[in-house]
Design a protein around this motif. Structure first.
Motif, mmCIF file in Angstrom:
data_model
loop_
_atom_site.group_PDB
_atom_site.id
_atom_site.type_symbol
_atom_site.label_atom_id
_atom_site.label_comp_id
_atom_site.label_asym_id
_atom_site.label_seq_id
_atom_site.Cartn_x
_atom_site.Cartn_y
_atom_site.Cartn_z
ATOM 1 N N MET A 79 0.820 -1.350 0.019
ATOM 2 C CA MET A 79 -0.091 -0.015 0.156
ATOM 3 C C MET A 79 0.842 1.344 0.194
ATOM 4 O O MET A 79 1.749 1.171 0.594
ATOM 5 C CB MET A 79 -0.993 0.196 1.096
ATOM 6 C CG MET A 79 -1.834 -1.209 1.330
ATOM 7 S SD MET A 79 -2.574 -1.245 3.227
ATOM 8 C CE MET A 79 -1.061 -2.205 3.750
ATOM 9 N N ASN A 80 0.254 2.380 -0.453
ATOM 10 C CA ASN A 80 0.730 3.628 -0.538
ATOM 11 C C ASN A 80 -0.058 4.559 0.435
ATOM 12 O O ASN A 80 -1.154 4.541 0.179
ATOM 13 C CB ASN A 80 0.882 4.358 -1.916
ATOM 14 C CG ASN A 80 2.081 3.706 -2.852
ATOM 15 O OD1 ASN A 80 2.960 3.093 -2.287
ATOM 16 N ND2 ASN A 80 1.927 3.775 -3.898
ATOM 17 N N VAL A 81 0.627 5.026 1.668
ATOM 18 C CA VAL A 81 -0.268 5.689 2.537
ATOM 19 C C VAL A 81 0.708 6.837 2.877
ATOM 20 O O VAL A 81 1.659 7.045 2.453
ATOM 21 C CB VAL A 81 -0.332 5.063 3.709
ATOM 22 C CG1 VAL A 81 -1.326 3.785 3.655
ATOM 23 C CG2 VAL A 81 0.882 4.332 4.309
ATOM 24 N N LEU A 82 -0.028 7.875 3.586
ATOM 25 C CA LEU A 82 0.447 9.135 4.035
ATOM 26 C C LEU A 82 0.840 9.386 5.318
ATOM 27 O O LEU A 82 -0.049 8.805 6.225
ATOM 28 C CB LEU A 82 -0.280 10.338 3.459
ATOM 29 C CG LEU A 82 -0.649 10.385 2.157
ATOM 30 C CD1 LEU A 82 -1.733 11.585 1.908
ATOM 31 C CD2 LEU A 82 0.377 10.695 1.221
ATOM 32 N N SER A 83 2.076 9.769 5.768
ATOM 33 C CA SER A 83 2.484 10.020 7.059
ATOM 34 C C SER A 83 1.768 11.246 7.592
ATOM 35 O O SER A 83 0.914 11.765 6.970
ATOM 36 C CB SER A 83 3.819 10.187 7.239
ATOM 37 O OG SER A 83 4.158 11.215 6.649
ATOM 38 N N LEU A 87 3.810 12.639 3.862
ATOM 39 C CA LEU A 87 4.725 11.903 3.212
ATOM 40 C C LEU A 87 4.374 10.784 2.545
ATOM 41 O O LEU A 87 3.554 9.992 3.565
ATOM 42 C CB LEU A 87 6.258 12.100 3.638
ATOM 43 C CG LEU A 87 6.728 13.124 3.941
ATOM 44 C CD1 LEU A 87 8.052 13.206 4.706
ATOM 45 C CD2 LEU A 87 7.166 13.864 2.743
ATOM 46 N N ASP A 88 4.704 10.674 1.371
ATOM 47 C CA ASP A 88 4.208 9.084 0.819
ATOM 48 C C ASP A 88 5.155 7.850 1.402
ATOM 49 O O ASP A 88 6.306 7.745 1.286
ATOM 50 C CB ASP A 88 4.356 9.112 -0.815
ATOM 51 C CG ASP A 88 3.602 7.854 -1.177
ATOM 52 O OD1 ASP A 88 2.693 7.568 -0.977
ATOM 53 O OD2 ASP A 88 4.471 7.200 -2.119
ATOM 54 N N ILE A 89 4.299 6.980 1.874
ATOM 55 C CA ILE A 89 4.961 5.881 2.583
ATOM 56 C C ILE A 89 4.595 4.474 2.076
ATOM 57 O O ILE A 89 3.130 4.430 1.720
ATOM 58 C CB ILE A 89 4.643 5.872 4.171
ATOM 59 C CG1 ILE A 89 4.883 7.179 4.868
ATOM 60 C CG2 ILE A 89 5.466 4.640 4.702
ATOM 61 C CD1 ILE A 89 6.345 7.612 4.783
ATOM 62 N N LYS A 90 5.555 3.740 1.781
ATOM 63 C CA LYS A 90 4.994 2.403 1.150
ATOM 64 C C LYS A 90 5.115 1.276 2.034
ATOM 65 O O LYS A 90 6.140 1.042 2.975
ATOM 66 C CB LYS A 90 6.093 2.100 0.193
ATOM 67 C CG LYS A 90 6.076 2.798 -1.247
ATOM 68 C CD LYS A 90 6.821 2.467 -2.309
ATOM 69 C CE LYS A 90 7.025 3.323 -3.288
ATOM 70 N NZ LYS A 90 5.761 3.445 -4.003
ATOM 71 N N LEU A 91 3.901 0.801 2.499
ATOM 72 C CA LEU A 91 3.742 -0.169 3.398
ATOM 73 C C LEU A 91 3.723 -1.701 2.685
ATOM 74 O O LEU A 91 2.745 -1.829 1.990
ATOM 75 C CB LEU A 91 2.439 0.173 4.292
ATOM 76 C CG LEU A 91 2.400 -0.351 5.678
ATOM 77 C CD1 LEU A 91 3.549 0.099 6.479
ATOM 78 C CD2 LEU A 91 1.163 -0.122 6.131
ATOM 79 N N ILE A 124 -8.246 -3.651 5.538
ATOM 80 C CA ILE A 124 -6.732 -3.550 5.878
ATOM 81 C C ILE A 124 -6.285 -2.278 5.257
ATOM 82 O O ILE A 124 -5.506 -1.565 6.048
ATOM 83 C CB ILE A 124 -6.105 -4.712 5.212
ATOM 84 C CG1 ILE A 124 -6.452 -5.955 5.964
ATOM 85 C CG2 ILE A 124 -4.490 -4.410 5.384
ATOM 86 C CD1 ILE A 124 -5.941 -7.319 5.314
ATOM 87 N N ARG A 125 -6.778 -1.809 3.812
ATOM 88 C CA ARG A 125 -5.999 -0.661 3.332
ATOM 89 C C ARG A 125 -6.501 0.544 4.212
ATOM 90 O O ARG A 125 -5.930 1.413 4.575
ATOM 91 C CB ARG A 125 -6.467 -0.636 1.999
ATOM 92 C CG ARG A 125 -5.758 -1.611 1.044
ATOM 93 C CD ARG A 125 -6.177 -1.309 -0.383
ATOM 94 N NE ARG A 125 -6.260 -2.517 -1.112
ATOM 95 C CZ ARG A 125 -6.979 -3.214 -1.899
ATOM 96 N NH1 ARG A 125 -8.330 -2.764 -1.596
ATOM 97 N NH2 ARG A 125 -6.602 -4.400 -2.272
ATOM 98 N N SER A 126 -7.823 0.613 4.503
ATOM 99 C CA SER A 126 -8.487 1.660 5.464
ATOM 100 C C SER A 126 -7.880 1.828 6.393
ATOM 101 O O SER A 126 -7.321 3.151 7.017
ATOM 102 C CB SER A 126 -10.020 1.535 5.510
ATOM 103 O OG SER A 126 -10.473 2.739 6.246
ATOM 104 N N ALA A 127 -7.649 0.841 7.336
ATOM 105 C CA ALA A 127 -7.004 0.653 8.697
ATOM 106 C C ALA A 127 -5.743 1.324 8.753
ATOM 107 O O ALA A 127 -5.211 2.128 9.546
ATOM 108 C CB ALA A 127 -7.196 -0.505 9.348
ATOM 109 N N ALA A 128 -4.709 0.868 7.590
ATOM 110 C CA ALA A 128 -3.409 1.052 7.477
ATOM 111 C C ALA A 128 -3.300 2.716 7.054
ATOM 112 O O ALA A 128 -2.546 3.440 8.039
ATOM 113 C CB ALA A 128 -2.834 0.445 6.372
ATOM 114 N N ARG A 129 -4.102 3.260 6.311
ATOM 115 C CA ARG A 129 -3.994 4.647 6.146
ATOM 116 C C ARG A 129 -4.401 5.442 7.467
ATOM 117 O O ARG A 129 -3.762 6.390 7.728
ATOM 118 C CB ARG A 129 -5.118 4.863 4.783
ATOM 119 C CG ARG A 129 -4.635 4.408 3.483
ATOM 120 C CD ARG A 129 -5.627 4.938 2.600
ATOM 121 N NE ARG A 129 -4.952 4.493 1.099
ATOM 122 C CZ ARG A 129 -5.732 3.309 0.585
ATOM 123 N NH1 ARG A 129 -6.687 2.743 1.110
ATOM 124 N NH2 ARG A 129 -5.417 2.879 -0.532
ATOM 125 N N SER A 130 -5.396 5.026 8.009
ATOM 126 C CA SER A 130 -5.926 5.662 9.398
ATOM 127 C C SER A 130 -4.681 5.597 10.333
ATOM 128 O O SER A 130 -4.348 6.731 11.192
ATOM 129 C CB SER A 130 -7.068 5.054 9.799
ATOM 130 O OG SER A 130 -7.361 5.667 11.152
#
Length: 271
Positions: A79-83, A87-91, A124-130
């Motif tokens: 996933m690509n998420v934001l801190s 900033l763009d973070i790859k998880l 999972i994607r939604s929880a990771a971004r949150s």
């Protein structure tokens, strides 16, 4: 003889039909699997009974059985998420899960066979971004990975529990930061480490100096106490004791008591 073929052909036809019906009326559930029964002329998916377990089963030929794997499974997701500062973070994460056995019929009826794509991965994607959005890149890179993993697990589990999915674990396998941010964080961590080492050396040197000062002060105090205790009377007594010891020596020839300006005994002798 002419009638035999006429009788044999219908019999063969009936036999073929029976074989086909029997083959469609049996189902074998493999290890780690369970079957959801669908009654074509009934109420559809059976949800008020446990699913079909492992082994051989006979069902009506007009019904269907949908087979699910009920063992623990693993799904991977990048996933690509934001801190917290954008900033763009790859998880890179994975999830251990399995369908809830007794709710397999409801899972099939409401979510379908592709429930992983429909329910689990989006959650999972939604929880990771949150979760990741609450932390800075420094925290993600260093000490907060376990906390992030636990929080993603809790938020995902809270949702999928009501979707007939049993979530066993979420594993955060890798967190990738932008190269410039990663280099800046590593440089900062090195500087902090060097600063801590320097501070440690200063504290050690200061403690050593304090130790030397304390030892010197103790010696000075001891000498001061000793000097204050050496009165003339004590010195005279010490001199008399020494004189008596010398008088016992076989090399002593003459003893003169009361000689000297200090009033202490004097001993004259030769060896």
């Amino acid at each position: 003889m002419d009638k035999l073929p006429k009788i044999a052909l219908p019999a063969i036809f009936v036999l073929i039909v029976l074989v086909i019906m029997f083959s469609k009326s049996t189902v074998t559930i493999g290890s780690g699997e369970a079957g959801v029964l669908y009654k074509t002329f009934g109420d559809g998916v059976v949800t008020d009974e446990p699913p079909l377990g492992e082994g051989f089963h006979i069902v009506a030929p007009w019904n269907k059985v949908f087979v699910y794997e009920v063992r623990q499974q693993e799904v991977f997701e990048k996933m690509n998420v934001l801190s917290s500062n954008g900033l763009d973070i790859k998880l890179d994460a994975s999830a251990w899960f399995q369908p809830k056995y007794n709710d397999l019929g409801k899972l099939h009826q409401e979510k379908g066979e592709d429930y992983v794509q429909r329910v689990l991965l989006p959650t999972i994607r939604s929880a990771a971004r949150s979760v990741v959005g609450r932390y800075t890149p420094e925290q993600l890179y260093s000490s907060k990975r376990d906390a992030i993993q636990a929080e993603i697990f809790e938020e995902t589990k809270k949702i999928v529990d009501d979707e007939y999915i049993q979530l066993n674990e979420i594993l955060v396998r890798d967190v990738t930061l932008p190269p410039t941010i990663k280099e800046a964080i590593e440089r900062k961590l090195r500087q902090e480490q060097e600063s801590l080492e320097y501070e440690f050396r200063l504290v050690t040197a200061r403690k050593e100096a304090e130790k030397v000062t304390i030892e010197a002060q103790g010696k000075a105090d001891a000498n001061k106490i000793l000097s204050a205790s050496l009165t003339d009377k004590i010195l005279q007594d010490k001199g008399i004791d020494a004189t008596l010891k010398l008088s016992e020596s076989p090399n002593t020839k003459v003893i003169v008591v009361g000689g000297g300006e200090s009033g202490l005994p004097l001993i004259l002798g030769n060896n």
